[in-house]
Design an enzyme around this catalytic site. Structure first.
Site, short mmCIF file in Angstrom:
data_model
loop_
_atom_site.label_atom_id
_atom_site.label_comp_id
_atom_site.label_asym_id
_atom_site.label_seq_id
_atom_site.Cartn_x
_atom_site.Cartn_y
_atom_site.Cartn_z
N TYR A 18 7.58 96.14 43.71
CA TYR A 18 6.37 96.52 42.96
C TYR A 18 5.56 95.30 42.55
O TYR A 18 6.09 94.32 42.02
CB TYR A 18 6.76 97.37 41.74
N ASP A 19 4.24 95.39 42.78
CA ASP A 19 3.32 94.30 42.48
C ASP A 19 2.58 94.50 41.15
O ASP A 19 2.17 93.53 40.52
CB ASP A 19 2.27 94.16 43.59
N THR A 20 2.37 95.75 40.78
CA THR A 20 1.64 96.07 39.54
C THR A 20 2.59 96.80 38.59
O THR A 20 3.20 97.80 38.97
CB THR A 20 0.40 96.93 39.82
#
Length: 299
Positions: A18-20
């Site tokens: 996950y990036d956000t």
């Protein structure tokens, strides 16, 4: 069934996937005015790994600049444009979605933070913290002249709620043609360091009962809040995770928006709600005891 996270490998896989990262605040990062152990370390770790960090709260008592002061006082790095509260989302909804005419007003049941966000959006309002509406005693229609320009009633958490405010709000929705009935959020309770108190949903409940209709809700778990975030931040839902402590708001919010969900057990939701005869039908993707558990990545 939710995946239970416990090992360094579990948290490393989450970090990679996950990036956000969207965080609820009360019950996740802090309890009242007490920081959750390890919360600042984990947030810094995420920023070091170039992750986008956003804060999504149903607390409508503070504006975003005032909410940032709380972050600052607790030593938590946060920028105003990373903070999304239901007060801000409600103001944006009224100005950008409803497109309420500039000559119309909002009758507010709520506190100074809600008023501040309305002012920032150029929205006229009455009620709220006005001393006239914050006096105890009876209320008589015979002694009241309603404002015909009120086009919406907006109800948030109001620790000075009284019969006068409820009566005025009720009559505006009932009498003013087309008057919208809005609530910042529908949280039944509000967490403090000393325990739970009635939330914004409890404040608006008498109006719902008296009017016999449900309001338009702005905050989590409704999609309006996510639309507000999406308008300002570009993110891929498949690489975004919502971290919260409450199944019926945070986790439902993430699921409804197509996001992954991580439940922490430092706030509202208890272990007994995840399994057994009283288990909730809402199931998060992941569960961990505390946000501080992600410090295992630094080990």
């Amino acid at each position: 069934m939710a995946a239970r996270l416990s090992s360094r490998e579990d948290y490393a896989a989450l970090l990679d996937k996950y990036d956000t990262w969207l965080f609820d605040c009360d019950g996740v990062l802090w309890q009242g005015d007490t920081l959750i152990d390890g919360a600042t370390d984990v947030l810094q770790l995420l920023r070091t790994h170039k992750k986008s960090v956003l804060f999504v709260t149903n607390n409508a008592t503070k504006s975003r600049p005032n909410y940032k002061k709380k972050f600052d006082s607790l030593g938590v790095e946060a920028h105003v444009d990373e903070i999304y509260g239901s007060a801000y989302a409600a103001a944006v909804y009224i100005s950008s979605v409803m497109k309420m005419p500039k000559d119309k007003k909002v009758y507010v049941i709520g506190m100074a933070g809600l008023e501040e966000e309305l002012r920032e959006e150029g929205i006229q309002y009455i009620g709220g913290t006005d001393p006239e509406d914050n006096s105890l005693g009876g209320f008589s229609l015979a002694n009241w002249t309603p404002d015909p320009t009120v086009g919406a009633v907006l109800c948030g958490l109001d620790t000075a709620i009284n019969y006068k405010k409820l009566s005025k709000a009720f009559n505006y929705v009932l009498r003013n043609e087309g008057c919208a009935f809005l609530v910042t959020n529908e949280d039944s309770t509000y967490p403090t360091a000393e325990g739970l108190l009635p939330g914004a949903g409890a404040v608006s409940a008498p109006l719902r009962y008296a009017l016999g209709c449900d309001p338009i809700a702005i905050g989590k778990p409704k999609g309006t809040m996510l639309d507000c975030i999406r308008a300002k931040h570009d993110f891929d839902p498949k690489r975004t995770i919502m971290v919260g402590d409450r199944l019926n708001t945070d986790i439902e919010f993430g699921k409804a928006g197509g996001l992954a969900t991580l439940l922490v057990l430092t706030g509202i939701t208890k272990e007994s709600e995840l399994s057994g005869p009283n288990a909730s039908p809402t199931v998060p993707d992941y569960v961990t005891g505390s946000i501080g558990d992600l410090r295992a990545l630094s080990a």
